[in-house]
Motif scaffolding. Structure first.
Motif, short mmCIF file in Angstrom:
data_model
loop_
_atom_site.label_atom_id
_atom_site.label_comp_id
_atom_site.label_asym_id
_atom_site.label_seq_id
_atom_site.Cartn_x
_atom_site.Cartn_y
_atom_site.Cartn_z
N ARG A 173 0.80 -1.29 0.10
CA ARG A 173 0.07 0.14 -0.02
C ARG A 173 0.95 1.34 -0.15
N LYS A 174 2.04 1.23 0.79
CA LYS A 174 2.61 2.58 0.71
C LYS A 174 4.23 2.23 0.26
N GLU A 175 4.54 1.24 -0.07
CA GLU A 175 5.81 0.66 -0.53
C GLU A 175 5.72 -0.34 -1.69
N LEU A 176 6.93 -0.65 -2.08
CA LEU A 176 7.51 -1.77 -3.07
C LEU A 176 8.39 -2.71 -2.07
N LEU A 177 8.01 -4.01 -2.37
CA LEU A 177 8.70 -5.15 -1.81
C LEU A 177 9.52 -5.65 -3.02
N SER A 178 10.89 -5.55 -2.99
CA SER A 178 11.73 -6.35 -4.07
C SER A 178 11.96 -7.75 -3.69
N PHE A 179 12.42 -8.36 -4.79
CA PHE A 179 13.00 -9.66 -4.49
C PHE A 179 13.98 -10.04 -5.67
N ASP A 180 15.24 -10.10 -5.23
CA ASP A 180 16.33 -10.15 -6.13
C ASP A 180 16.51 -11.74 -6.42
N SER A 181 16.36 -12.17 -7.35
CA SER A 181 16.14 -13.59 -7.68
C SER A 181 17.55 -14.44 -7.67
N ARG A 182 18.46 -13.42 -7.81
CA ARG A 182 20.02 -13.97 -8.10
C ARG A 182 20.85 -14.24 -6.61
N ASN A 183 20.21 -13.19 -5.81
CA ASN A 183 20.91 -13.55 -4.38
C ASN A 183 19.88 -14.02 -3.51
N GLU A 184 18.32 -13.92 -3.91
CA GLU A 184 17.22 -14.24 -3.09
C GLU A 184 16.97 -13.53 -1.90
N ALA A 185 17.09 -12.39 -2.20
CA ALA A 185 17.04 -11.16 -0.92
C ALA A 185 16.01 -10.36 -1.29
N PHE A 186 15.34 -9.82 -0.26
CA PHE A 186 14.43 -9.02 -0.09
C PHE A 186 14.88 -7.45 0.09
#
Length: 315
Positions: A173-186
């Motif tokens: 709602r107020k932000e984006l959640l990113s997920f890097d598939s290479r290092n599997e980090a949020f």
């Protein structure tokens, strides 16, 4: 010859250079997809019998479509419409009330297609996440950031896009959640302080960057596009440009590249979609579904010859 890995890679690279297609998911008892292009009209893709009951299309990556037959996201398929092949994924480990978001991306480093499933657990009543890998052909639980609470927009209305770098962006709602598939980090990225503005898009993939379009309340004739960029080592929102408002547009659904968006007129389940060339200021309406069936979602599609281990051929 067409199964040679080098041929497949070159074919996919050439496909990415061409104008992207738009895949419209039409929700009916006989579910169908429509593939639309700006110049060549629309092609109907009836869903195979194996996908009977599909209600949720998720996303497309490299010509593969990830879709589910259940709101819980525990019945998932990877489908290549061009090759007429599909793969049913193993049953996930986490039982859920509902899937809050499902993402699909390609990790070019490990040459692996991955499906991210974020759910509200039946057992713990907490938000949990797990990741499917085509290389391992299995699911495993991954740790979410402690700041993630029950504020993800409910799937399928949540927007999840993947960028060229293999990063998924899931809209809260107020932000984006990113997920890097290479290092599997949020990562968690707050939206800019859009005071006196309203959102005119969800998160978009704009030339490999996560982007959003907003409209000023004081000047409704102008929209502005912002991207999430790395600036001097800090990830922050950067305003790129303004674009004129086209009367009647209620939402901008996709960025196709080359100055083109896909925009929506009207309400979600009574919507008309158009190709919107903001540079040339041209509008071309996408073909309406037959019998006025509702368009549930639209997403970008690039045809490919990608075939995964375990794929089955459709009759």
């Amino acid at each position: 010859m067409i199964s040679d890995p080098e041929f497949l890679e070159n074919h996919l690279a050439n496909s990415h250079k061409k104008e992207a297609h738009v895949l419209k998911f039409v929700g009916t008892f006989n579910n169908v997809f429509h593939v639309d292009t700006r110049n060549d009209g629309s092609l109907t893709l009836p869903l195979p019998p194996q996908f009977c009951g599909v209600r949720y299309s998720v996303v497309s990556c490299n010509g593969l479509v990830c879709l589910s037959t259940r709101r819980t996201g525990d019945s998932l398929y990877l489908w290549n419409p061009l090759m007429k092949r599909f793969k049913e994924l193993p049953v996930p480990n986490i039982q859920a009330h509902c899937a809050l978001d499902v993402g699909f991306c390609f990790d070019s480093v490990s040459n692996d297609y991955k499906v991210l499933r974020i759910v509200l657990s039946d057992v713990t009543s907490a938000i949990e996440a797990e990741l499917y890998s085509t290389n391992a052909n299995s699911w495993r639980e991954i740790q979410l950031p402690a700041t993630v609470e029950k504020v993800l927009l409910p799937w399928p209305y949540a927007k999840c896009v993947n960028t060229k770098a293999g990063v998924l962006y899931l809209e809260k709602r107020k932000e984006l959640l990113s997920f890097d598939s290479r290092n599997e980090a949020f990562g968690v990225h707050p939206f800019p302080n859009f005071m006196h503005h309203k959102k005119m898009s969800g998160v978009l993939d704009f030339n490999g960057s996560a982007a959003m379009i907003i409209q000023s309340v004081s000047d409704v004739s102008v929209l502005s596009l912002w991207t999430l960029d790395n600036v001097c080592g800090m990830v922050s929102w950067v305003k790129k440009f303004n674009l004129d408002v086209v009367p009647g547009i209620s939402w901008i659904a996709l960025h196709l590249g080359c100055g083109q968006f896909v925009s929506r007129y009207g309400r979600l389940f009574d919507a008309v979609y158009c190709f919107h060339d903001y540079k040339r200021k041209k509008i071309i309406q996408l073909t309406l579904p037959p019998r006025n069936r509702a368009v549930v979602s639209v997403f970008k599609f690039t045809g490919s010859l990608v075939s995964l281990e375990g794929f089955e051929r459709l009759d």
